[in-house]
Write a protein that holds these residues in place. Structure first.
Motif, PDB file in Angstrom:
ATOM      1  N   LYS A  38       0.718   6.864  -7.950  1.00 14.28           N
ATOM      2  CA  LYS A  38       1.792   5.921  -8.282  1.00 14.28           C
ATOM      3  C   LYS A  38       3.157   6.494  -7.888  1.00 14.28           C
ATOM      4  CE  LYS A  38       3.746   3.546 -12.250  1.00 14.28           C
ATOM      5  NZ  LYS A  38       3.641   3.338 -13.683  1.00 14.28           N
ATOM      6  N   ALA A  39       3.393   7.754  -8.212  1.00  8.77           N
ATOM      7  CA  ALA A  39       4.662   8.391  -7.881  1.00  8.77           C
ATOM      8  C   ALA A  39       4.825   8.544  -6.375  1.00  8.77           C
ATOM      9  CB  ALA A  39       4.758   9.745  -8.564  1.00  8.77           C
ATOM     10  N   TYR A  40       3.733   8.833  -5.681  1.00  6.93           N
ATOM     11  CA  TYR A  40       3.797   8.977  -4.224  1.00  6.93           C
ATOM     12  C   TYR A  40       4.237   7.677  -3.570  1.00  6.93           C
ATOM     13  CZ  TYR A  40       2.441   9.671   0.612  1.00  6.93           C
ATOM     14  OH  TYR A  40       2.459   9.740   1.976  1.00  6.93           O
ATOM     15  N   TYR A  41       3.658   6.563  -4.006  1.00 11.93           N
ATOM     16  CA  TYR A  41       4.033   5.273  -3.416  1.00 11.93           C
ATOM     17  C   TYR A  41       5.435   4.858  -3.835  1.00 11.93           C
ATOM     18  CZ  TYR A  41      -0.600   4.489  -1.457  1.00 11.93           C
ATOM     19  OH  TYR A  41      -1.746   4.585  -0.715  1.00 11.93           O
ATOM     20  N   GLU A  42       5.918   5.322  -4.967  1.00  9.60           N
ATOM     21  CA  GLU A  42       7.305   5.046  -5.330  1.00  9.60           C
ATOM     22  C   GLU A  42       8.259   5.809  -4.415  1.00  9.60           C
ATOM     23  OE1 GLU A  42       7.906   5.896  -9.467  1.00  9.60           O
ATOM     24  OE2 GLU A  42       6.623   4.261 -10.108  1.00  9.60           O
ATOM     25  N   LEU A  43       7.869   7.029  -4.042  1.00 17.61           N
ATOM     26  CA  LEU A  43       8.700   7.828  -3.145  1.00 17.61           C
ATOM     27  C   LEU A  43       8.634   7.330  -1.700  1.00 17.61           C
ATOM     28  CD1 LEU A  43       7.899  11.442  -4.362  1.00 17.61           C
ATOM     29  CD2 LEU A  43      10.072  10.252  -4.549  1.00 17.61           C
ATOM     30  N   ASN A  44       7.478   6.799  -1.295  1.00 13.70           N
ATOM     31  CA  ASN A  44       7.260   6.370   0.087  1.00 13.70           C
ATOM     32  C   ASN A  44       6.785   4.922   0.138  1.00 13.70           C
ATOM     33  OD1 ASN A  44       7.654   9.086   1.126  1.00 13.70           O
ATOM     34  ND2 ASN A  44       5.704   9.539   0.145  1.00 13.70           N
ATOM     35  N   PRO A  45       7.655   3.964  -0.144  1.00 15.66           N
ATOM     36  CA  PRO A  45       7.216   2.568  -0.144  1.00 15.66           C
ATOM     37  C   PRO A  45       6.818   2.064   1.241  1.00 15.66           C
ATOM     38  CG  PRO A  45       9.580   2.697  -0.474  1.00 15.66           C
ATOM     39  CD  PRO A  45       9.057   4.098  -0.504  1.00 15.66           C
ATOM     40  N   ASP A  46       7.334   2.672   2.304  1.00 14.80           N
ATOM     41  CA  ASP A  46       6.970   2.231   3.652  1.00 14.80           C
ATOM     42  C   ASP A  46       5.539   2.618   4.021  1.00 14.80           C
ATOM     43  OD1 ASP A  46       7.983   4.857   3.480  1.00 14.80           O
ATOM     44  OD2 ASP A  46       8.199   4.955   5.663  1.00 14.80           O
ATOM     45  N   GLU A  47       4.938   3.583   3.323  1.00 12.92           N
ATOM     46  CA  GLU A  47       3.563   4.004   3.597  1.00 12.92           C
ATOM     47  C   GLU A  47       2.559   3.338   2.664  1.00 12.92           C
ATOM     48  OE1 GLU A  47       3.118   8.199   3.753  1.00 12.92           O
ATOM     49  OE2 GLU A  47       4.888   8.458   5.005  1.00 12.92           O
ATOM     50  N   ASP A  48       3.002   2.389   1.869  1.00 11.48           N
ATOM     51  CA  ASP A  48       2.122   1.712   0.915  1.00 11.48           C
ATOM     52  C   ASP A  48       1.262   0.694   1.646  1.00 11.48           C
ATOM     53  OD1 ASP A  48       0.892   0.686  -1.269  1.00 11.48           O
ATOM     54  OD2 ASP A  48       2.718   0.094  -2.314  1.00 11.48           O
ATOM     55  N   ASP A  49       0.006   1.078   1.927  1.00 15.98           N
ATOM     56  CA  ASP A  49      -0.890   0.220   2.679  1.00 15.98           C
ATOM     57  C   ASP A  49      -1.980  -0.393   1.804  1.00 15.98           C
ATOM     58  OD1 ASP A  49      -2.155   2.575   2.156  1.00 15.98           O
ATOM     59  OD2 ASP A  49      -2.980   2.833   4.156  1.00 15.98           O
ATOM     60  N   ARG A  50      -1.731  -0.430   0.511  1.00 21.16           N
ATOM     61  CA  ARG A  50      -2.713  -1.023  -0.396  1.00 21.16           C
ATOM     62  C   ARG A  50      -2.707  -2.538  -0.246  1.00 21.16           C
ATOM     63  NH1 ARG A  50      -0.492   1.575  -5.813  1.00 21.16           N
ATOM     64  NH2 ARG A  50       1.399   0.955  -4.764  1.00 21.16           N
ATOM     65  N   PRO A  51      -3.836  -3.190  -0.550  1.00 19.78           N
ATOM     66  CA  PRO A  51      -3.883  -4.660  -0.479  1.00 19.78           C
ATOM     67  C   PRO A  51      -2.927  -5.283  -1.505  1.00 19.78           C
ATOM     68  CG  PRO A  51      -6.090  -3.732  -0.648  1.00 19.78           C
ATOM     69  CD  PRO A  51      -5.133  -2.615  -0.856  1.00 19.78           C
ATOM     70  N   GLU A  52      -2.496  -6.489  -1.211  1.00 20.49           N
ATOM     71  CA  GLU A  52      -1.550  -7.198  -2.079  1.00 20.49           C
ATOM     72  C   GLU A  52      -2.128  -7.410  -3.482  1.00 20.49           C
ATOM     73  OE1 GLU A  52       1.625  -8.010  -1.551  1.00 20.49           O
ATOM     74  OE2 GLU A  52       1.471  -6.979   0.371  1.00 20.49           O
ATOM     75  N   GLU A  53      -3.436  -7.615  -3.567  1.00 22.97           N
ATOM     76  CA  GLU A  53      -4.072  -7.824  -4.875  1.00 22.97           C
ATOM     77  C   GLU A  53      -3.876  -6.616  -5.784  1.00 22.97           C
ATOM     78  OE1 GLU A  53      -8.056  -8.296  -3.633  1.00 22.97           O
ATOM     79  OE2 GLU A  53      -7.702 -10.211  -2.659  1.00 22.97           O
TER      80      GLU A  53
END
Length: 62
Positions: A38-53
């Protein structure tokens, strides 16, 4: 001959940003640099490749 039963060593770490505690069976080379997913994706929102769901589900949990 009987087999030896090995006891796994469990290491407990804490995320430096969120304070979330987690455990693993491997020792971390740099335990002070660990962050949760969770913290990683907060730091790197451009690398968030999780599905929209998944993103929507996480937002509703907060």
């Amino acid at each position: 001959m009987a087999k030896r039963k090995f006891k796994k060593q469990i290491y407990r770490y804490e995320c430096t940003m969120t304070g979330e505690a987690f455990k693993t069976t491997r020792e971390a080379p740099n335990p002070n640099d660990l962050v949760s997913v969770k913290a990683y994706y907060e730091l790197n929102p451009d690398e968030d490749d999780r599905p929209e769901e998944i993103k929507k589900q996480l937002q509703t949990e907060e």
